[in-house]
Design an enzyme around this catalytic site. Structure first.
Site, PDB file in Angstrom:
ATOM      1  N   THR A 167       0.720  -1.142   0.037  1.00  0.00           N
ATOM      2  CA  THR A 167      -0.067  -0.041   0.062  1.00  0.00           C
ATOM      3  C   THR A 167       0.904   1.351  -0.278  1.00  0.00           C
ATOM      4  O   THR A 167       0.728   2.174  -0.746  1.00  0.00           O
ATOM      5  CB  THR A 167      -0.770  -0.036   1.175  1.00  0.00           C
ATOM      6  OG1 THR A 167      -1.605  -1.141   1.424  1.00  0.00           O
ATOM      7  CG2 THR A 167      -1.903   1.109   1.087  1.00  0.00           C
ATOM      8  N   ALA A 168       1.893   1.437   0.900  1.00  0.00           N
ATOM      9  CA  ALA A 168       2.492   2.560   1.042  1.00  0.00           C
ATOM     10  C   ALA A 168       3.882   2.441   0.039  1.00  0.00           C
ATOM     11  O   ALA A 168       4.088   3.582  -0.442  1.00  0.00           O
ATOM     12  CB  ALA A 168       3.188   2.593   2.633  1.00  0.00           C
ATOM     13  N   GLU A 206       9.828  -6.461  -4.541  1.00  0.00           N
ATOM     14  CA  GLU A 206       8.230  -7.018  -4.041  1.00  0.00           C
ATOM     15  C   GLU A 206       8.480  -8.581  -4.119  1.00  0.00           C
ATOM     16  O   GLU A 206       8.802  -9.092  -5.094  1.00  0.00           O
ATOM     17  CB  GLU A 206       7.048  -6.659  -4.766  1.00  0.00           C
ATOM     18  CG  GLU A 206       5.881  -7.390  -4.688  1.00  0.00           C
ATOM     19  CD  GLU A 206       5.661  -7.236  -3.216  1.00  0.00           C
ATOM     20  OE1 GLU A 206       5.275  -8.450  -2.544  1.00  0.00           O
ATOM     21  OE2 GLU A 206       5.685  -6.377  -2.231  1.00  0.00           O
ATOM     22  N   HIS A 258      -4.789  -4.869  11.930  1.00  0.00           N
ATOM     23  CA  HIS A 258      -4.914  -3.248  11.557  1.00  0.00           C
ATOM     24  C   HIS A 258      -3.590  -2.869  12.402  1.00  0.00           C
ATOM     25  O   HIS A 258      -3.450  -1.707  12.915  1.00  0.00           O
ATOM     26  CB  HIS A 258      -5.998  -2.346  12.307  1.00  0.00           C
ATOM     27  CG  HIS A 258      -7.269  -2.537  11.623  1.00  0.00           C
ATOM     28  ND1 HIS A 258      -8.592  -2.446  12.521  1.00  0.00           N
ATOM     29  CD2 HIS A 258      -7.655  -3.104  10.561  1.00  0.00           C
ATOM     30  CE1 HIS A 258      -9.601  -2.488  11.491  1.00  0.00           C
ATOM     31  NE2 HIS A 258      -8.902  -3.115  10.311  1.00  0.00           N
ATOM     32  N   ALA A 270       2.564   1.368   7.548  1.00  0.00           N
ATOM     33  CA  ALA A 270       2.011   1.165   8.802  1.00  0.00           C
ATOM     34  C   ALA A 270       2.742   1.286  10.171  1.00  0.00           C
ATOM     35  O   ALA A 270       2.429   1.510  11.281  1.00  0.00           O
ATOM     36  CB  ALA A 270       0.844   0.148   8.852  1.00  0.00           C
TER      37      ALA A 270
END
Length: 611
Positions: free
Chosen positions: A57-58, A78, A547, A581
């Protein structure tokens, strides 16, 4: 199983509709750019301005923003590939979210091409159960694996963040433009929903348009009127969504899906598709970052491995770690940055002794399941007629239950009286540390049920947002190919446990007021009224909520728990940042995807400004 039949039936349709973005690359002047131009050559050492570990995501957001400058070269490492190719359409169709995101610790249920397969340590606070903690090993990371719920945190939460790290640029008024920057917002389509749906939303909360689609499912869940009735019985007020810095009340949830196709939108479909247009951008897919390389205390590159080929990607300016809440602390530790005792145990030379992986936070949620009186997504699992109808609606009009992950409405609140009066003074003191506008409870409701369900079910999932427990991430070995040791210590603090008991009691009022359910609760049954019995019962149905944040937390230089400064730079070294995150220092109320995009936008901008 019926869903498998659908997957086969629709494979050609989805291949045409939503092929990975690399398949169409047009050069200026009309020429066709070779697909391979966007990919690095395995085994060949190269040098770039920025080397990013992790295409999640980031990572992909940062990569795209940096590559907007044609003079800057960017490489992304990745471990996975394209989820559209590796996972069929299970990572694309919103309704398949829970099919693709299971919690069981059984290895055979985990899809290794798109998921890291983390099995966490037995959780004492959850009856010593173990869980699969799903994290994306694919281009997009968790944005291609999650429910795509899009909520922003509160104003008070961000002001607290700014005070904690000593940087007012993290306060609400300053970060709102970065929340807006990513998003292309589309209002709900009442015509496609098929009902006179009045969906309140705040258009001013969104900007002129970014690459990431945020909108609403083209399916109005039949349970919605009952849920609204239940929320109003709890004295929660209606809110125009949860993107304006306010979260007290209930409202319809926005999701990151394409408004036209109703397929999930991720950092891969949104940001990577744009980054492929940059001539100096390269992706090294199916490639493992082995360790960060240093000259003294300056990061100079990354040692990587692709299918057994070992080589080096040098970074002329910075190495950026965006490997996620588990892999980022692991990468720092195997490279020599972390707690001295952990590094010494694995014979890793210590570059910086810092509390990496020691302050992880995550929400705890509880699942309570009932048969439901109205139609819902749960019947997709075993009702062939319902599934076939939903398939046709999705293919022909991009409507129906397949466009929805299973729910439409969220609720947030602080625990009210009389339940609050039952809490101890020590619990009240801990809860008082939260800002006045930050909720302690989330009410998430979705039409999910048992496997092979032929009837309709609803699952009420209240979650504790007032997190007071902290988990840890350690090393299995010095090899980053080995998954780290993960112990979130979910639901382990006395305050969380006391709050969980009162949430269960309030849940009974909510369920009754909706009028949706029939029969007993199916997971743990009636737990009675004894606090001790309720606590033991909810431990059996609780779970970590995926989360996770703060495993490499942001903070001031004199904060012994901080790993990075307010611009993501790792303390004690040069040329190294963490952007994902893991740097978020306080767990946000609600869901973590939107805050991660915001962090990526803000810190990419900091890099471009030379901060």
């Amino acid at each position: 199983m019926a869903l498998r039949g659908y997957l086969t039936y629709s494979s050609i349709f989805l291949a045409v509709l939503a092929a990975p973005p690399l398949l169409n690359q047009q050069q200026a002047g009309g020429g066709q750019r070779p697909v391979g131009t966007s990919f690095g050559v395995p085994g060949s050492s190269s040098k770039f301005d920025y080397v990013i570990i992790g295409g999640g995501t980031a990572g992909l957001t940062v990569a795209e923003r940096l590559s907007e400058d044609p003079t800057v070269s960017v490489a992304v490492i990745e471990a996975g590939g394209f989820y559209e190719l590796d996972n069929g359409n299970k990572s694309q169709i919103p309704a398949f979210y829970l099919k693709d995101f299971n919690q069981t610790a059984a290895p055979e249920t985990i899809q290794p091409l798109v998921d890291w397969g983390y099995i966490i340590e037995p959780q004492v606070g959850l009856a010593n159960r173990r869980f699969h903690y799903s994290q994306g090993k694919t281009l997009s990371g968790c944005s291609g694996r999650n429910s795509n719920i899009f909520t922003r945190a509160t104003k008070g939460y961000h002001d607290r963040w700014a005070a904690l790290v000593g940087d007012q640029s993290w306060a609400w008024d300053d970060i709102l433009p970065y929340y807006k920057k990513s998003v292309a917002f589309t209002p709900p389509n009442a015509e496609k929903m098929g009902v006179d749906a009045n969906i309140p939303y705040d258009r001013a909360a969104y900007g002129p348009g970014g690459p990431l689609h945020v909108t609403y499912s083209n399916y109005y869940q039949p349970m919605n009127p009952g849920l609204i009735k239940g929320f109003e019985a709890l004295n929660l007020s209606s809110q125009p969504g949860f993107s304006s810095g306010r979260m007290d009340g209930y409202g319809y949830l926005a999701v990151s899906i394409d408004p036209d196709t109703q397929l999930k939108d991720s950092s891969e479909t949104a940001f990577l598709s744009q980054a492929f247009n940059a001539t100096s951008f390269r992706v090294y897919k199916n490639t493992i970052a082995k360790k960060i390389l240093f000259e003294g205390t300056t990061a100079t590159g990354v040692q990587v491995e692709t299918a057994g080929l070992s080589y080096t990607l040098e970074a002329a300016k910075e190495v950026i770690v965006s490997a996620g809440v588990m892999r980022s602390p692991q990468m720092l530790m195997v490279s020599g940055i972390g707690p001295r005792d952990i590094l010494t145990q694995h014979n890793i030379p210590v570059i910086v002794d810092r509390q990496v992986g020691q302050n992880w936070q995550d929400h705890c949620a509880f699942e309570f399941q009932y048969e439901m009186k109205v139609e819902g997504n749960a019947a997709l699992e075993g009702d062939k007629q319902f599934l076939n109808q939903a398939t046709q609606e999705f293919i022909q009009r991009q409507t129906g239950p397949l466009t929805s992950w299973g729910g439409d409405i969220l609720g947030f609140e602080k625990l009210p009286n009389p339940y609050r009066k039952a809490l101890s003074q020590s619990a009240l003191d801990e809860l008082a540390e939260l800002p006045d506008d930050q909720p302690e409870i989330e009410w998430l409701i979705a039409s999910h049920g048992p496997q092979a369900a032929t009837r309709s079910y609803v699952t009420f999932t209240p979650a504790i947002l007032a997190v007071t427990s902290k988990g840890t991430i350690g090393l299995t070995s010095a090899d980053p190919a080995d998954n780290p040791i993960i112990d979130p210590k979910t639901f382990s603090s006395p305050t969380e446990q006391a709050l969980g008991v009162q949430i269960y009691k309030r849940l009974q009022d909510f369920v009754r007021a909706t009028g949706l359910t029939t029969g007993p609760e199916l997971k743990v049954g009636d737990l009675g009224t004894s606090d001790a019995a309720i606590l033991e019962g909810i431990k059996q149905t609780g779970l970590p909520w995926y989360h996770g944040v703060a495993s490499c937390p942001m903070g001031k230089a004199d904060d012994p728990n901080a790993v990075v400064d307010s611009s993501g730079k790792v303390f004690g070294v040069k040329g190294l940042r963490v952007i994902d995150a893991s740097v978020i220092p306080l767990i946000a109320p609600g869901h973590s995807m939107a805050p991660v995009y915001m962090v990526a936008e803000k810190l990419a901008d900091a890099i471009k400004k030379g901060l």
